[in-house]
Scaffold this motif. Sequence first.
Motif, PDB file in Angstrom:
ATOM      1  N   GLY A 250       0.850  -1.256  -0.005  1.00 53.73           N
ATOM      2  CA  GLY A 250       0.095  -0.146   0.119  1.00 53.73           C
ATOM      3  C   GLY A 250       0.823   1.255  -0.022  1.00 53.73           C
ATOM      4  N   ASN A 251       1.968   1.309   0.773  1.00 52.76           N
ATOM      5  CA  ASN A 251       2.649   2.576   0.651  1.00 52.76           C
ATOM      6  C   ASN A 251       3.346   2.908  -0.620  1.00 52.76           C
ATOM      7  N   LYS A 252       3.485   2.034  -1.580  1.00 52.39           N
ATOM      8  CA  LYS A 252       4.032   2.191  -2.841  1.00 52.39           C
ATOM      9  C   LYS A 252       2.902   2.404  -3.937  1.00 52.39           C
ATOM     10  N   LEU A 253       1.649   2.509  -3.440  1.00 52.83           N
ATOM     11  CA  LEU A 253       0.759   2.415  -4.547  1.00 52.83           C
ATOM     12  C   LEU A 253       0.184   4.033  -4.529  1.00 52.83           C
ATOM     13  N   HIS A 254      -0.046   4.418  -5.881  1.00 52.57           N
ATOM     14  CA  HIS A 254      -0.752   5.853  -6.060  1.00 52.57           C
ATOM     15  C   HIS A 254      -2.211   5.983  -5.653  1.00 52.57           C
ATOM     16  N   LEU A 255      -2.336   7.186  -4.968  1.00 54.87           N
ATOM     17  CA  LEU A 255      -3.731   7.339  -4.438  1.00 54.87           C
ATOM     18  C   LEU A 255      -4.733   6.956  -5.591  1.00 54.87           C
ATOM     19  N   TYR A 256      -4.668   7.510  -6.759  1.00 51.56           N
ATOM     20  CA  TYR A 256      -5.537   7.174  -7.687  1.00 51.56           C
ATOM     21  C   TYR A 256      -5.715   5.741  -7.886  1.00 51.56           C
ATOM     22  N   SER A 257      -4.895   4.832  -7.747  1.00 50.84           N
ATOM     23  CA  SER A 257      -4.960   3.465  -8.010  1.00 50.84           C
ATOM     24  C   SER A 257      -5.545   2.870  -6.887  1.00 50.84           C
ATOM     25  N   LYS A 258      -5.845   3.253  -5.541  1.00 50.03           N
ATOM     26  CA  LYS A 258      -6.375   2.985  -4.368  1.00 50.03           C
ATOM     27  C   LYS A 258      -7.918   3.216  -4.670  1.00 50.03           C
ATOM     28  N   ILE A 259      -8.176   4.388  -4.881  1.00 44.46           N
ATOM     29  CA  ILE A 259      -9.529   4.708  -5.331  1.00 44.46           C
ATOM     30  C   ILE A 259     -10.000   3.974  -6.390  1.00 44.46           C
ATOM     31  N   VAL A 260      -9.376   3.805  -7.486  1.00 46.88           N
ATOM     32  CA  VAL A 260      -9.945   2.921  -8.594  1.00 46.88           C
ATOM     33  C   VAL A 260     -10.047   1.494  -8.044  1.00 46.88           C
ATOM     34  N   ALA A 261      -9.309   1.036  -7.226  1.00 48.61           N
ATOM     35  CA  ALA A 261      -9.381  -0.284  -7.157  1.00 48.61           C
ATOM     36  C   ALA A 261     -10.650  -0.568  -6.254  1.00 48.61           C
ATOM     37  N   VAL A 262     -11.126   0.420  -5.402  1.00 51.90           N
ATOM     38  CA  VAL A 262     -12.360   0.277  -4.680  1.00 51.90           C
ATOM     39  C   VAL A 262     -13.541   0.428  -5.446  1.00 51.90           C
ATOM     40  N   ALA A 263     -13.549   1.340  -6.381  1.00 50.13           N
ATOM     41  CA  ALA A 263     -14.488   1.352  -7.201  1.00 50.13           C
ATOM     42  C   ALA A 263     -14.784   0.143  -8.393  1.00 50.13           C
TER      43      ALA A 263
END
Length: 363
Positions: A250-263
Amino acid sequence: MPIIDVKQLTNGAKLAEDVHTVLGGLLFPKGTAIFEKELEILHAFMVQEVDVEDEALPQLEKKEAGGRGEERAAPRMKPAKDRLEFQQQFDKAISAFKNMMTKVQGGLSIPVMEVREVIAPMVQQVQEQPTILLALRKVSNVDSYAYEHSIAVGLISFMIAKWMKIPEKEWMQIALAGTLLDIGKTKIDRRILLKPGKLTPAEFEEMKKHTVYGYQLIKASPGLNEGVALAALQHHEREDGSGYPLGLQGNKLHLYSKIVAVADMYHAMCSDRVYQKAQSPYLVAEHLLNDSFGKLDPTIVYTFVNGITQFAMGTLVELSDGTLGKIVFTDRRHPTRPMVETNDRIVNLAEARHLSVIKVIEN
């Protein structure tokens, strides 16, 4: 026993009589002490006056001297006309997006401005009516699903960005990140994409490459920032490092990718697919809250679930026992377990744990 305006109630005031809804369901029994949560429920049910015990009067008089509180505005209900207009826009967007992706599959670059123009009108409507996200149409046709999924993930990602209070200038880029999350699949053999059965290990390895292909396509397209490209690359990565293609934590992931993963996960689980039956948005949201820690960013999950449920008052639903009812209150502490009013009673799903919302009905 005085009858007083709900807006004048003070913390701890006790009801002298039962309070019922307009349909006759018992909302609060006699003797209930009124605090912030109870007051919020009374406002939600549009109860204007209640009987209170006499000892509440001294505090009541002090409050009257200090002036009346502000009225709370009830959430605007979602008219059928709005839903119809949105569905028509959604259908057009699917068709337009499919045509664009066919061009990309043929070797052209991503038409970024065209994609923006397709999703912009729907973004505006979803901002005004967030509960549309609870009733996005489910499509079982594999070919159509891919395009619907992209549009839906873009809209959901936009709303998550807004609810997270990310700077407004980034909202559209995040919407584009969601819409283009699977753009790399245009470079995957269609026999693999449309295969009805389980993929072989070799086929799955090929399918996973869509993340890298997507990153490369987006990087080559003007008008899209680095976050959009990284969302395509990283949306199958997981917080605990169990995802692909690079196994990043998680600490290496971009915020956009975290948001898109949930969606991405939310809409996929809410949709009919060849190998999976659609689940209720409420069951999916509950799954995300309860089972996805370690996989998805918990702050983003919680923000999203609260966002899609807080304006659901008035939504018709079916419960797991076959009962039909209307959502009348959602407690932020239990966003997937609302209070549902049926013809003869109120069911508080936070207490009735054996029941759940299995279907959102487009009334």
